[in-house]
Design a protein around this motif. Sequence first.
Motif, PDB file in Angstrom:
ATOM      1  N   SER A   1      18.910  36.705  35.092  1.00  0.00           N
ATOM      2  CA  SER A   1      20.231  36.075  35.042  1.00  0.00           C
ATOM      3  C   SER A   1      21.155  36.670  36.088  1.00  0.00           C
ATOM      4  CB  SER A   1      20.852  36.235  33.647  1.00  0.00           C
ATOM      5  OG  SER A   1      21.069  37.602  33.363  1.00  0.00           O
ATOM      6  N   VAL A   2      22.150  35.884  36.428  1.00  0.00           N
ATOM      7  CA  VAL A   2      23.198  36.305  37.365  1.00  0.00           C
ATOM      8  C   VAL A   2      24.533  35.905  36.758  1.00  0.00           C
ATOM      9  CG1 VAL A   2      24.136  36.114  39.695  1.00  0.00           C
ATOM     10  CG2 VAL A   2      21.667  35.923  39.334  1.00  0.00           C
ATOM     11  N   GLY A   3      25.517  36.804  36.811  1.00  0.00           N
ATOM     12  CA  GLY A   3      26.815  36.491  36.233  1.00  0.00           C
ATOM     13  C   GLY A   3      27.965  37.036  37.056  1.00  0.00           C
ATOM     14  N   LEU A   4      29.074  36.335  37.050  1.00  0.00           N
ATOM     15  CA  LEU A   4      30.285  36.762  37.750  1.00  0.00           C
ATOM     16  C   LEU A   4      31.470  36.591  36.813  1.00  0.00           C
ATOM     17  CD1 LEU A   4      31.831  37.606  40.354  1.00  0.00           C
ATOM     18  CD2 LEU A   4      31.959  35.171  40.928  1.00  0.00           C
ATOM     19  N   THR A   5      32.275  37.650  36.672  1.00  0.00           N
ATOM     20  CA  THR A   5      33.465  37.617  35.822  1.00  0.00           C
ATOM     21  C   THR A   5      34.673  38.106  36.602  1.00  0.00           C
ATOM     22  OG1 THR A   5      32.140  38.075  33.842  1.00  0.00           O
ATOM     23  CG2 THR A   5      34.506  38.433  33.676  1.00  0.00           C
ATOM     24  N   CYS A   6      35.792  37.397  36.495  1.00  0.00           N
ATOM     25  CA  CYS A   6      37.037  37.803  37.155  1.00  0.00           C
ATOM     26  C   CYS A   6      38.201  37.638  36.185  1.00  0.00           C
ATOM     27  CB  CYS A   6      37.310  36.952  38.399  1.00  0.00           C
ATOM     28  SG  CYS A   6      36.241  37.307  39.793  1.00  0.00           S
ATOM     29  N   SER A   7      39.096  38.623  36.186  1.00  0.00           N
ATOM     30  CA  SER A   7      40.302  38.558  35.348  1.00  0.00           C
ATOM     31  C   SER A   7      41.517  38.898  36.199  1.00  0.00           C
ATOM     32  CB  SER A   7      40.205  39.542  34.180  1.00  0.00           C
ATOM     33  OG  SER A   7      39.151  39.198  33.306  1.00  0.00           O
ATOM     34  N   PHE A   8      42.571  38.098  36.041  1.00  0.00           N
ATOM     35  CA  PHE A   8      43.831  38.313  36.741  1.00  0.00           C
ATOM     36  C   PHE A   8      44.960  38.421  35.729  1.00  0.00           C
ATOM     37  CE2 PHE A   8      41.116  36.069  39.716  1.00  0.00           C
ATOM     38  CZ  PHE A   8      41.354  36.702  40.927  1.00  0.00           C
ATOM     39  N   ALA A   9      45.909  39.292  36.002  1.00  0.00           N
ATOM     40  CA  ALA A   9      47.080  39.431  35.131  1.00  0.00           C
ATOM     41  C   ALA A   9      48.338  39.150  35.943  1.00  0.00           C
ATOM     42  CB  ALA A   9      47.144  40.832  34.539  1.00  0.00           C
ATOM     43  N   LEU A  10      49.275  38.407  35.344  1.00  0.00           N
ATOM     44  CA  LEU A  10      50.559  38.106  35.961  1.00  0.00           C
ATOM     45  C   LEU A  10      51.658  38.874  35.245  1.00  0.00           C
ATOM     46  CD1 LEU A  10      50.325  34.199  36.302  1.00  0.00           C
ATOM     47  CD2 LEU A  10      49.479  35.949  37.878  1.00  0.00           C
ATOM     48  N   ASP A  11      52.626  39.360  36.014  1.00  0.00           N
ATOM     49  CA  ASP A  11      53.776  40.036  35.406  1.00  0.00           C
ATOM     50  C   ASP A  11      54.769  39.040  34.821  1.00  0.00           C
ATOM     51  OD1 ASP A  11      52.693  42.456  36.087  1.00  0.00           O
ATOM     52  OD2 ASP A  11      53.915  42.728  37.893  1.00  0.00           O
ATOM     53  N   ASP A  12      55.007  37.936  35.534  1.00  0.00           N
ATOM     54  CA  ASP A  12      55.986  36.950  35.102  1.00  0.00           C
ATOM     55  C   ASP A  12      55.503  35.559  35.490  1.00  0.00           C
ATOM     56  OD1 ASP A  12      58.251  35.785  34.086  1.00  0.00           O
ATOM     57  OD2 ASP A  12      59.468  36.177  35.889  1.00  0.00           O
ATOM     58  N   PRO A  13      55.106  34.757  34.522  1.00  0.00           N
ATOM     59  CA  PRO A  13      55.053  35.036  33.077  1.00  0.00           C
ATOM     60  C   PRO A  13      53.921  36.011  32.744  1.00  0.00           C
ATOM     61  CG  PRO A  13      54.062  32.907  33.548  1.00  0.00           C
ATOM     62  CD  PRO A  13      54.649  33.383  34.834  1.00  0.00           C
TER      63      PRO A  13
END
Length: 216
Positions: free
Chosen positions: A133-145
């Motif tokens: 298997s191959v997997g890619l995960t990305c997470s982004f956080a915003l300050d406002d909102p």
Amino acid sequence: LDFADTKFSDLIKKLTGVSISALSMLDKNMKVGVIVSKSTLTGVQLPGPTLSQLQVRKGITVAAAFSLDNCGSDAMCTFMKSTLGSSAQFQLLSTIESASSFSLSAGVADINLGKGVTLTKAALEFQVGTETSVGLTCSFALDDPPLEFTGAVRTNLAELEVSMTMNGIWEKAFGLDFLAFGNAHFSASLIPAAATLTAFEIGGEIRIGKSSLAAS
């Protein structure tokens, strides 16, 4: 095995006969550990903040983490710290179970992208063996909102899985005082060769004025 006191610039010089000054920043900022285990372990703690609460599989595991905590007078480290942020972290985790079974995961975390956006996690994972298997995960956080978005793609070469989540509520969405939505999720699984959708789910919360709705 803990290689916390190893000077990697000296090790590279001994192995190759070449002195690379840019590698000196690894001496203070890189942590490496090797684990040999007969079974899967959870919550493993290795030296350094980025090598905590690891899940280690059966076999020989090599874990390495690099941060920008101690730059000193190193110009490259200082540049990376000012560009990516002081909390930026890099991690590599590899496990060899047998001659035909291994896994590799490489990722970054807490990268400052500017304008109130942080790459909280990005990881690429490979697994070869009983299941490939191959997997890619990305997470982004915003300050406002104050929102966090996570997207993931995974395939075992027969089926493709895609998912996205939005954690948090966006108040006054698009500048409209009466509109708010969030805590949304989407996932789908399909078999590309047969052009068949095997699973699909979408949901979230929306509020218009004083009326609210949550659905999945």
